[in-house]
Design a protein around this motif. Structure first.
Motif, mmCIF file in Angstrom:
data_model
loop_
_atom_site.group_PDB
_atom_site.id
_atom_site.type_symbol
_atom_site.label_atom_id
_atom_site.label_comp_id
_atom_site.label_asym_id
_atom_site.label_seq_id
_atom_site.Cartn_x
_atom_site.Cartn_y
_atom_site.Cartn_z
ATOM 1 N N ARG A 100 0.835 -1.201 0.000
ATOM 2 C CA ARG A 100 0.000 0.000 0.000
ATOM 3 C C ARG A 100 0.871 1.253 0.000
ATOM 4 N NH1 ARG A 100 -4.322 -2.644 -1.450
ATOM 5 N NH2 ARG A 100 -5.050 -4.143 0.093
ATOM 6 N N PHE A 101 1.900 1.234 0.855
ATOM 7 C CA PHE A 101 2.783 2.389 0.915
ATOM 8 C C PHE A 101 3.562 2.560 -0.392
ATOM 9 C CE2 PHE A 101 2.240 1.419 5.480
ATOM 10 C CZ PHE A 101 1.756 2.648 5.891
ATOM 11 N N ALA A 102 3.979 1.458 -0.977
ATOM 12 C CA ALA A 102 4.721 1.532 -2.237
ATOM 13 C C ALA A 102 3.905 2.204 -3.329
ATOM 14 C CB ALA A 102 5.158 0.135 -2.676
ATOM 15 N N THR A 103 2.594 1.907 -3.385
ATOM 16 C CA THR A 103 1.757 2.529 -4.412
ATOM 17 C C THR A 103 1.632 4.037 -4.199
ATOM 18 O OG1 THR A 103 -0.280 2.095 -3.162
ATOM 19 C CG2 THR A 103 0.414 0.423 -4.757
ATOM 20 N N LEU A 104 1.889 4.488 -2.968
ATOM 21 C CA LEU A 104 1.881 5.921 -2.670
ATOM 22 C C LEU A 104 3.267 6.540 -2.796
ATOM 23 C CD1 LEU A 104 -0.462 5.862 0.470
ATOM 24 C CD2 LEU A 104 -1.070 6.578 -1.850
ATOM 25 N N GLY A 105 4.243 5.756 -3.235
ATOM 26 C CA GLY A 105 5.600 6.261 -3.405
ATOM 27 C C GLY A 105 6.392 6.353 -2.123
ATOM 28 N N ILE A 106 5.978 5.621 -1.085
ATOM 29 C CA ILE A 106 6.633 5.675 0.219
ATOM 30 C C ILE A 106 7.431 4.396 0.429
ATOM 31 C CG2 ILE A 106 6.276 5.839 2.714
ATOM 32 C CD1 ILE A 106 3.528 7.140 2.043
ATOM 33 N N PRO A 107 8.759 4.478 0.568
ATOM 34 C CA PRO A 107 9.519 3.255 0.860
ATOM 35 C C PRO A 107 9.112 2.695 2.211
ATOM 36 C CG PRO A 107 10.910 5.202 1.119
ATOM 37 C CD PRO A 107 9.611 5.669 0.527
ATOM 38 N N ALA A 108 9.039 1.360 2.299
ATOM 39 C CA ALA A 108 8.555 0.729 3.532
ATOM 40 C C ALA A 108 9.197 -0.626 3.704
ATOM 41 C CB ALA A 108 7.023 0.587 3.487
ATOM 42 N N VAL A 109 9.346 -1.042 4.965
ATOM 43 C CA VAL A 109 9.844 -2.377 5.290
ATOM 44 C C VAL A 109 8.956 -2.987 6.363
ATOM 45 C CG1 VAL A 109 12.249 -1.836 4.711
ATOM 46 C CG2 VAL A 109 11.435 -1.546 7.071
ATOM 47 N N ASN A 110 9.067 -4.303 6.521
ATOM 48 C CA ASN A 110 8.394 -5.041 7.582
ATOM 49 C C ASN A 110 9.380 -5.274 8.730
ATOM 50 O OD1 ASN A 110 5.863 -6.016 5.928
ATOM 51 N ND2 ASN A 110 7.627 -6.540 4.657
ATOM 52 N N PHE A 111 8.917 -5.082 9.962
ATOM 53 C CA PHE A 111 9.784 -5.320 11.120
ATOM 54 C C PHE A 111 8.922 -5.471 12.355
ATOM 55 C CE2 PHE A 111 12.211 -3.670 14.790
ATOM 56 C CZ PHE A 111 13.311 -4.517 14.753
ATOM 57 N N GLY A 112 9.003 -6.629 13.011
ATOM 58 C CA GLY A 112 8.225 -6.828 14.223
ATOM 59 C C GLY A 112 8.711 -8.029 15.003
ATOM 60 N N PRO A 113 8.294 -8.162 16.252
ATOM 61 C CA PRO A 113 8.828 -9.217 17.126
ATOM 62 C C PRO A 113 8.255 -10.603 16.888
ATOM 63 C CG PRO A 113 7.291 -7.833 18.340
ATOM 64 C CD PRO A 113 7.473 -7.186 16.991
ATOM 65 N N GLY A 114 7.071 -10.721 16.297
ATOM 66 C CA GLY A 114 6.450 -12.023 16.125
ATOM 67 C C GLY A 114 7.179 -12.904 15.133
ATOM 68 N N ASP A 115 6.951 -14.204 15.238
ATOM 69 C CA ASP A 115 7.500 -15.172 14.294
ATOM 70 C C ASP A 115 6.468 -15.363 13.181
ATOM 71 O OD1 ASP A 115 8.362 -17.386 12.869
ATOM 72 O OD2 ASP A 115 8.836 -18.585 14.639
ATOM 73 N N PRO A 116 6.806 -15.019 11.921
ATOM 74 C CA PRO A 116 5.817 -15.147 10.839
ATOM 75 C C PRO A 116 5.352 -16.581 10.628
ATOM 76 C CG PRO A 116 8.009 -14.686 9.953
ATOM 77 C CD PRO A 116 8.089 -14.481 11.426
ATOM 78 N N ASN A 117 6.154 -17.556 11.028
ATOM 79 C CA ASN A 117 5.762 -18.957 10.862
ATOM 80 C C ASN A 117 4.668 -19.380 11.844
ATOM 81 O OD1 ASN A 117 7.670 -19.613 8.754
ATOM 82 N ND2 ASN A 117 9.257 -19.457 10.318
#
Length: 357
Positions: free
Chosen positions: A311-328
């Motif tokens: 969503r942010f990319a479509t607005l021209g905003i660079p973005a990354v994912n970062f959080g404490p949970g385990d995606p698995n």
């Protein structure tokens, strides 16, 4: 209404548990949104706007750059894993990994950091776990994009404390086989649409998923049947059968290219896209992203899954994912988060938004 006390807001672990213990299955986020709104409303330095069950809070400190911290408020349905339980250094329960431990960090920063080096925005949104058209961030991007304006965004999805860049796109489509009805006692007078689906399933079994490296991040695609349906009655040869497929595509393809690929794969069958969300390139060549990667320890990998960084990319905003949970552990009955991971990610975020480089 649940009240998030000052003591809870000051502790990212306590705040994670408090948010997880407010039920908020997708479409039922009013209670948790009320609690977060009340907490943010007590903070004079923040301007808060609510659109449905989505909240955006902003500082207006006149800093040169603005950074967005975003997290969704909803969870998948309860699976005998609510409310939370604490066992040593592990918090078990629905939403602990995906993604209330991350959302709690955004709320914790909003509540405790009075003098950030950037202006900060915070988005707490609804309906991330269901169809794209109901996604709160998607609705804001279309109707109030100015609320999401930033120079860089951190989406606090579960990454186990490692920066995950970009994301796969996701597309769902319904592929249909058709036949001709007949009485099952005289089946040779009809054409069985369910039997015709065997050829479709053979294509899926034989499908060779691509592995693609994009900007130094390795993505593996996937194409799978996720639902199947058909049939009329126990004594009728069915004239229709459908298979819903889900395609996870690498960020070197946009939605148009993904659809074109699926139409090629399922050539000869009736085909219709039912839901779609774009991919997002890693964007680690952008200085804003590189600065955060360095602050978070310097390591990164591809995000295998779809997230709202797109969503942010479509607005021209660079973005990354970062959080404490385990995606698995996302969406699993035994979902959990390790308390040291929450604290470590909290330390990284705090250093990033307060310490001069």
């Amino acid at each position: 209404m649940t009240v998030l006390s000052e003591a809870v807001l000051a502790d990212p672990v306590a705040l994670t548990r408090a948010l997880c213990d407010i039920p908020s299955v997708s479409g039922d986020e009013a209670a948790i949104c009320d609690a977060v709104e009340a907490a943010l409303g007590r903070i004079e330095r923040l301007k808060v706007e609510r659109v449905g069950n989505t909240l955006v809070a902003r500082t207006e400190l006149g800093r040169e750059r603005r950074v967005m911290l975003a997290g969704h408020l909803d969870t998948v349905p309860v699976n005998d894993n609510f409310p939370t339980r604490l066992d040593g250094d592990v918090l078990w329960g629905l939403g602990t990994s995906d993604m209330k431990s991350g959302t709690a960090l955004a709320l914790w920063i909003a509540a405790t950091v009075a003098e950030p080096k950037f202006d900060l925005s915070f988005a707490f949104y609804d309906c991330e776990e269901i169809e794209a058209e109901r996604n709160g961030l998607n609705r804001l991007a279309k109707s109030r994009p100015e609320l999401l304006a930033a120079d860089f965004a951190i989406l606090l999805e579960p990454t186990y404390g490692l920066v995950e860049a970009g994301c796969q796109g996701t597309m769902r489509a319904r592929v249909t086989t058709r036949g001709r009805r007949a009485h099952s006692a005289r089946s040779w007078k009809g054409e069985n649409a369910i039997h015709k689906a065997a050829a479709l399933l053979d294509r899926l079994n034989a499908y060779d998923a691509r592995e693609v490296v994009v900007d130094g991040c390795a993505y593996r695609e996937g194409l799978n049947a996720v639902f199947i349906g058909g049939g009329v009655a126990g004594n009728v040869v069915p004239d229709e059968c459908w298979v819903e497929v889900n395609y996870r595509f690498a960020p070197d393809r946009d939605e148009a290219a993904a659809e074109a690929h699926l139409r090629e794969v399922f050539d000869g069958f009736d085909f219709a896209v039912t839901d779609s969300a774009p991919s997002c390139r890693p964007g680690l060549d952008r200085p804003e992203a590189a600065e955060f990667v360095a602050a978070a320890g310097g390591e990164f990998r591809a995000k295998l899954g779809w997230t709202d960084v797109a969503r942010f990319a479509t607005l021209g905003i660079p973005a990354v994912n970062f959080g404490p949970g385990d995606p698995n552990l996302a969406h699993k009955q035994d979902e959990r988060v390790e308390l040291p991971r929450i604290r470590a990610c909290a330390d990284s975020l705090l250093a990033y938004v307060t310490e001069e480089s």
